[in-house]
Design a protein around this motif. Structure first.
Motif, mmCIF file in Angstrom:
data_model
loop_
_atom_site.group_PDB
_atom_site.id
_atom_site.type_symbol
_atom_site.label_atom_id
_atom_site.label_comp_id
_atom_site.label_asym_id
_atom_site.label_seq_id
_atom_site.Cartn_x
_atom_site.Cartn_y
_atom_site.Cartn_z
ATOM 1 N N PRO A 12 6.603 -5.446 4.520
ATOM 2 C CA PRO A 12 7.623 -4.650 3.815
ATOM 3 C C PRO A 12 7.076 -3.318 3.276
ATOM 4 C CG PRO A 12 7.058 -6.641 2.576
ATOM 5 C CD PRO A 12 6.446 -6.782 3.927
ATOM 6 N N ALA A 13 5.756 -3.225 3.041
ATOM 7 C CA ALA A 13 5.196 -1.944 2.575
ATOM 8 C C ALA A 13 5.358 -0.865 3.642
ATOM 9 C CB ALA A 13 3.719 -2.104 2.217
ATOM 10 N N ALA A 14 5.484 -1.277 4.914
ATOM 11 C CA ALA A 14 5.662 -0.290 5.999
ATOM 12 C C ALA A 14 6.908 0.547 5.743
ATOM 13 C CB ALA A 14 5.756 -0.999 7.353
ATOM 14 N N ILE A 15 7.946 -0.080 5.186
ATOM 15 C CA ILE A 15 9.185 0.660 4.878
ATOM 16 C C ILE A 15 8.910 1.686 3.790
ATOM 17 C CG2 ILE A 15 11.545 0.497 4.000
ATOM 18 C CD1 ILE A 15 11.778 -2.251 5.022
ATOM 19 N N LEU A 16 8.078 1.280 2.819
ATOM 20 C CA LEU A 16 7.799 2.201 1.702
ATOM 21 C C LEU A 16 7.020 3.419 2.190
ATOM 22 C CD1 LEU A 16 6.800 -0.425 -1.037
ATOM 23 C CD2 LEU A 16 8.994 0.727 -0.760
ATOM 24 N N SER A 53 5.555 -9.723 -5.915
ATOM 25 C CA SER A 53 6.397 -9.419 -7.073
ATOM 26 C C SER A 53 6.392 -7.925 -7.404
ATOM 27 C CB SER A 53 5.904 -10.213 -8.287
ATOM 28 O OG SER A 53 4.509 -10.054 -8.437
ATOM 29 N N GLY A 54 5.615 -7.120 -6.661
ATOM 30 C CA GLY A 54 5.585 -5.676 -6.894
ATOM 31 C C GLY A 54 6.577 -4.944 -5.999
ATOM 32 N N ALA A 55 6.270 -3.694 -5.695
ATOM 33 C CA ALA A 55 7.209 -2.856 -4.931
ATOM 34 C C ALA A 55 7.494 -3.438 -3.542
ATOM 35 C CB ALA A 55 6.640 -1.445 -4.809
ATOM 36 N N SER A 56 6.454 -3.912 -2.843
ATOM 37 C CA SER A 56 6.671 -4.516 -1.515
ATOM 38 C C SER A 56 7.538 -5.758 -1.644
ATOM 39 C CB SER A 56 5.358 -4.963 -0.880
ATOM 40 O OG SER A 56 4.528 -3.901 -0.659
#
Ligand code: URA
Length: 221
Positions: free
Chosen positions: A188-192, A55-58
Protein backbone atom coordinates in the motif's frame (compact mmCIF):
# COMPACT_ATOMS: atom_id res chain seq x y z
CA UNK A 1 -6.31 -11.71 18.61
CA UNK A 2 -2.65 -10.95 19.29
CA UNK A 3 -0.47 -13.92 18.65
CA UNK A 4 1.96 -15.37 21.19
CA UNK A 5 5.05 -16.80 19.56
CA UNK A 6 6.88 -19.82 21.02
CA UNK A 7 9.69 -18.64 23.31
CA UNK A 8 12.28 -21.01 21.80
CA UNK A 9 11.72 -19.55 18.33
CA UNK A 10 11.92 -16.02 19.73
CA UNK A 11 15.24 -16.89 21.37
CA UNK A 12 16.60 -18.25 18.03
CA UNK A 13 15.58 -15.06 16.23
CA UNK A 14 17.21 -12.95 18.92
CA UNK A 15 20.46 -14.83 18.42
CA UNK A 16 20.28 -14.62 14.62
CA UNK A 17 19.63 -10.85 14.66
CA UNK A 18 22.12 -9.85 17.37
CA UNK A 19 23.89 -6.60 16.48
CA UNK A 20 21.48 -5.71 13.65
CA UNK A 21 19.72 -2.37 13.47
CA UNK A 22 16.29 -3.69 14.42
CA UNK A 23 14.06 -2.40 17.19
CA UNK A 24 10.69 -3.04 18.89
CA UNK A 25 8.59 -6.13 18.29
CA UNK A 26 5.18 -5.91 16.63
CA UNK A 27 3.25 -9.21 16.68
CA UNK A 28 0.88 -10.31 13.93
CA UNK A 29 -2.80 -9.74 14.63
CA UNK A 30 -6.12 -11.26 13.65
CA UNK A 31 -8.23 -14.42 13.84
CA UNK A 32 -7.00 -17.96 13.20
CA UNK A 33 -8.22 -19.69 10.03
CA UNK A 34 -9.10 -16.42 8.31
CA UNK A 35 -9.90 -16.16 4.62
CA UNK A 36 -7.00 -13.74 4.06
CA UNK A 37 -3.53 -13.36 5.59
CA UNK A 38 -2.01 -10.01 4.60
CA UNK A 39 1.79 -10.14 4.66
CA UNK A 40 3.82 -6.93 4.76
CA UNK A 41 7.53 -6.25 4.95
CA UNK A 42 8.33 -5.03 8.48
CA UNK A 43 6.85 -2.65 11.04
CA UNK A 44 7.58 1.05 10.61
CA UNK A 45 8.00 3.68 13.31
CA UNK A 46 4.26 4.06 13.92
CA UNK A 47 3.80 0.30 14.29
CA UNK A 48 6.76 0.14 16.67
CA UNK A 49 5.17 2.81 18.88
CA UNK A 50 1.63 1.42 19.06
CA UNK A 51 2.46 -2.26 18.44
CA UNK A 52 -0.32 -2.76 15.91
CA UNK A 53 0.68 -3.96 12.41
CA UNK A 54 -0.20 -1.61 9.54
CA UNK A 55 -1.50 1.14 11.80
CA UNK A 56 0.39 4.05 10.17
CA UNK A 57 -0.09 5.78 6.82
CA UNK A 58 0.33 2.57 4.76
CA UNK A 59 -2.11 0.83 7.09
CA UNK A 60 -4.79 3.42 6.44
CA UNK A 61 -4.45 2.85 2.69
CA UNK A 62 -4.51 -0.90 3.27
CA UNK A 63 -7.68 -0.78 5.38
CA UNK A 64 -9.53 1.19 2.69
CA UNK A 65 -8.64 -1.53 0.19
CA UNK A 66 -9.58 -4.34 2.60
CA UNK A 67 -12.94 -2.69 3.29
CA UNK A 68 -13.57 -2.11 -0.43
CA UNK A 69 -14.06 -5.88 -0.81
CA UNK A 70 -16.09 -6.46 2.35
CA UNK A 71 -13.42 -7.41 4.89
CA UNK A 72 -12.20 -5.48 7.94
CA UNK A 73 -9.23 -5.38 10.32
CA UNK A 74 -11.19 -7.83 12.52
CA UNK A 75 -11.77 -10.44 9.80
CA UNK A 76 -8.30 -10.63 8.21
CA UNK A 77 -4.98 -11.65 9.72
CA UNK A 78 -2.23 -9.02 9.38
CA UNK A 79 1.47 -9.72 9.69
CA UNK A 80 4.83 -9.15 8.01
CA UNK A 81 7.90 -11.23 7.22
CA UNK A 82 10.02 -9.30 9.76
CA UNK A 83 8.70 -8.48 13.23
CA UNK A 84 11.02 -5.64 14.25
CA UNK A 85 11.52 -2.17 12.76
CA UNK A 86 14.65 -2.05 10.60
CA UNK A 87 16.32 1.36 10.91
CA UNK A 88 19.41 3.12 9.70
CA UNK A 89 21.39 5.77 11.55
CA UNK A 90 21.74 9.14 9.88
CA UNK A 91 23.51 12.12 11.35
CA UNK A 92 22.00 15.36 10.10
CA UNK A 93 22.63 18.98 10.99
CA UNK A 94 19.58 20.70 12.46
CA UNK A 95 19.02 23.78 10.28
CA UNK A 96 17.87 25.96 13.17
CA UNK A 97 20.34 25.08 15.90
CA UNK A 98 23.27 24.00 13.71
CA UNK A 99 23.70 20.97 15.96
CA UNK A 100 24.25 17.48 14.57
CA UNK A 101 21.39 15.19 15.54
CA UNK A 102 21.00 11.47 15.05
CA UNK A 103 17.96 10.17 13.14
CA UNK A 104 16.85 6.56 12.84
CA UNK A 105 14.64 6.33 9.76
CA UNK A 106 12.89 3.12 8.63
CA UNK A 107 14.59 1.03 5.98
CA UNK A 108 13.84 -2.11 3.97
CA UNK A 109 14.95 -5.28 5.78
CA UNK A 110 17.94 -7.11 4.28
CA UNK A 111 17.60 -10.64 2.88
CA UNK A 112 19.55 -11.89 5.93
CA UNK A 113 17.08 -10.24 8.30
CA UNK A 114 14.12 -11.74 6.44
CA UNK A 115 15.80 -15.17 6.71
CA UNK A 116 16.48 -14.64 10.43
CA UNK A 117 12.72 -14.22 11.01
CA UNK A 118 11.77 -17.04 8.62
CA UNK A 119 11.22 -19.78 11.26
CA UNK A 120 8.91 -17.44 13.16
CA UNK A 121 6.93 -16.61 10.04
CA UNK A 122 6.70 -20.31 9.09
CA UNK A 123 5.34 -21.12 12.53
CA UNK A 124 2.84 -18.24 12.33
CA UNK A 125 1.59 -19.35 8.93
CA UNK A 126 0.92 -22.90 10.16
CA UNK A 127 -0.69 -21.64 13.36
CA UNK A 128 -2.96 -19.12 11.61
CA UNK A 129 -3.77 -21.41 8.67
CA UNK A 130 -5.33 -18.89 6.26
CA UNK A 131 -7.13 -19.78 3.00
CA UNK A 132 -5.23 -17.26 0.85
CA UNK A 133 -1.86 -15.55 1.36
CA UNK A 134 -1.65 -11.92 0.22
CA UNK A 135 2.00 -10.82 0.03
CA UNK A 136 2.16 -7.02 -0.15
CA UNK A 137 5.13 -5.87 -2.24
CA UNK A 138 8.41 -7.47 -3.32
CA UNK A 139 9.92 -8.21 0.11
CA UNK A 140 7.01 -10.44 1.17
CA UNK A 141 6.54 -11.87 -2.34
CA UNK A 142 10.20 -12.86 -2.69
CA UNK A 143 10.25 -14.35 0.81
CA UNK A 144 7.50 -16.69 -0.34
CA UNK A 145 8.29 -17.32 -4.03
CA UNK A 146 12.03 -16.65 -4.29
CA UNK A 147 14.21 -13.78 -5.54
CA UNK A 148 13.12 -13.96 -9.18
CA UNK A 149 9.46 -13.24 -8.33
CA UNK A 150 8.45 -9.67 -9.14
CA UNK A 151 5.41 -7.80 -7.91
CA UNK A 152 5.22 -5.73 -11.10
CA UNK A 153 4.53 -8.98 -12.98
CA UNK A 154 2.54 -10.96 -10.42
CA UNK A 155 0.26 -8.38 -8.76
CA UNK A 156 -3.49 -8.90 -8.87
CA UNK A 157 -3.53 -12.56 -9.88
CA UNK A 158 -4.15 -15.87 -8.17
CA UNK A 159 -1.19 -18.25 -7.99
CA UNK A 160 -1.10 -21.78 -6.61
CA UNK A 161 2.45 -22.71 -5.63
CA UNK A 162 4.80 -24.22 -3.09
CA UNK A 163 6.41 -21.50 -0.97
CA UNK A 164 9.83 -21.07 0.56
CA UNK A 165 10.27 -22.13 4.16
CA UNK A 166 13.35 -21.87 6.35
CA UNK A 167 15.66 -24.83 5.72
CA UNK A 168 16.55 -26.17 9.17
CA UNK A 169 19.72 -27.72 7.71
CA UNK A 170 21.21 -24.42 6.54
CA UNK A 171 20.92 -20.69 6.24
CA UNK A 172 18.65 -20.73 3.21
CA UNK A 173 15.18 -21.92 2.23
CA UNK A 174 13.60 -25.09 0.90
CA UNK A 175 10.29 -25.51 -0.92
CA UNK A 176 7.21 -26.47 1.07
CA UNK A 177 5.58 -29.82 0.34
CA UNK A 178 2.20 -28.13 0.47
CA UNK A 179 0.79 -25.94 -2.28
CA UNK A 180 -0.61 -22.58 -1.18
CA UNK A 181 -3.03 -20.14 -2.73
CA UNK A 182 -1.46 -16.71 -3.13
CA UNK A 183 -2.76 -13.41 -4.45
CA UNK A 184 0.16 -10.91 -4.58
CA UNK A 185 -0.57 -7.20 -4.30
CA UNK A 186 1.42 -3.99 -4.49
CA UNK A 187 2.45 -2.75 -1.05
CA UNK A 188 0.00 0.00 0.00
CA UNK A 189 2.96 2.41 0.45
CA UNK A 190 3.40 2.20 -3.35
CA UNK A 191 0.21 4.27 -3.68
CA UNK A 192 1.61 6.87 -1.30
CA UNK A 193 4.79 7.17 -3.38
CA UNK A 194 3.08 6.94 -6.79
CA UNK A 195 -0.58 8.01 -6.87
CA UNK A 196 -0.79 6.91 -10.52
CA UNK A 197 -0.76 3.31 -9.23
CA UNK A 198 -4.01 3.79 -7.31
CA UNK A 199 -6.46 2.65 -10.05
CA UNK A 200 -4.33 -0.48 -10.67
CA UNK A 201 -4.19 -1.33 -6.97
CA UNK A 202 -7.93 -0.77 -6.53
CA UNK A 203 -8.66 -2.99 -9.55
CA UNK A 204 -6.34 -5.71 -8.14
CA UNK A 205 -8.30 -5.71 -4.87
CA UNK A 206 -11.58 -5.99 -6.74
CA UNK A 207 -10.13 -9.03 -8.51
CA UNK A 208 -9.22 -10.53 -5.14
CA UNK A 209 -12.81 -9.92 -3.96
CA UNK A 210 -14.11 -11.75 -7.04
CA UNK A 211 -11.61 -14.57 -6.55
CA UNK A 212 -12.74 -15.09 -2.94
CA UNK A 213 -16.37 -15.01 -4.01
CA UNK A 214 -15.73 -17.71 -6.64
CA UNK A 215 -13.68 -19.78 -4.19
CA UNK A 216 -16.57 -19.91 -1.73
CA UNK A 217 -19.12 -20.64 -4.44
CA UNK A 218 -17.04 -23.66 -5.48
CA UNK A 219 -16.70 -24.82 -1.88
CA UNK A 220 -20.46 -24.58 -1.30
CA UNK A 221 -21.37 -26.65 -4.36
N1 URA B 1 4.74 -1.71 6.28
C1 URA B 1 4.67 -3.01 6.52
O1 URA B 1 5.11 -3.82 5.71
N2 URA B 1 4.10 -3.41 7.67
C2 URA B 1 3.57 -2.57 8.56
O2 URA B 1 3.03 -3.00 9.58
C3 URA B 1 3.66 -1.20 8.26
C4 URA B 1 4.24 -0.79 7.13
Amino acid sequence: MIIEYPTDLLADVKKATAGRRLTGFTPGQGPRQPELMLIGEAPGRHEEQVNIPFSGASGQELMKLVESIGYSRQTVYITSVVRQRPYSIKRVRDKKTGQVVEKTPNRTPTKGEVRAFAPLFDWELHYVDPQVLVPLGNTALQRLLGPQANIGQLHGQAITSAIQEADPAGKGYRWSKRQYRLFPMYHPAAILYARRLQPTVEADWQRLGQFMHNLHRQENK
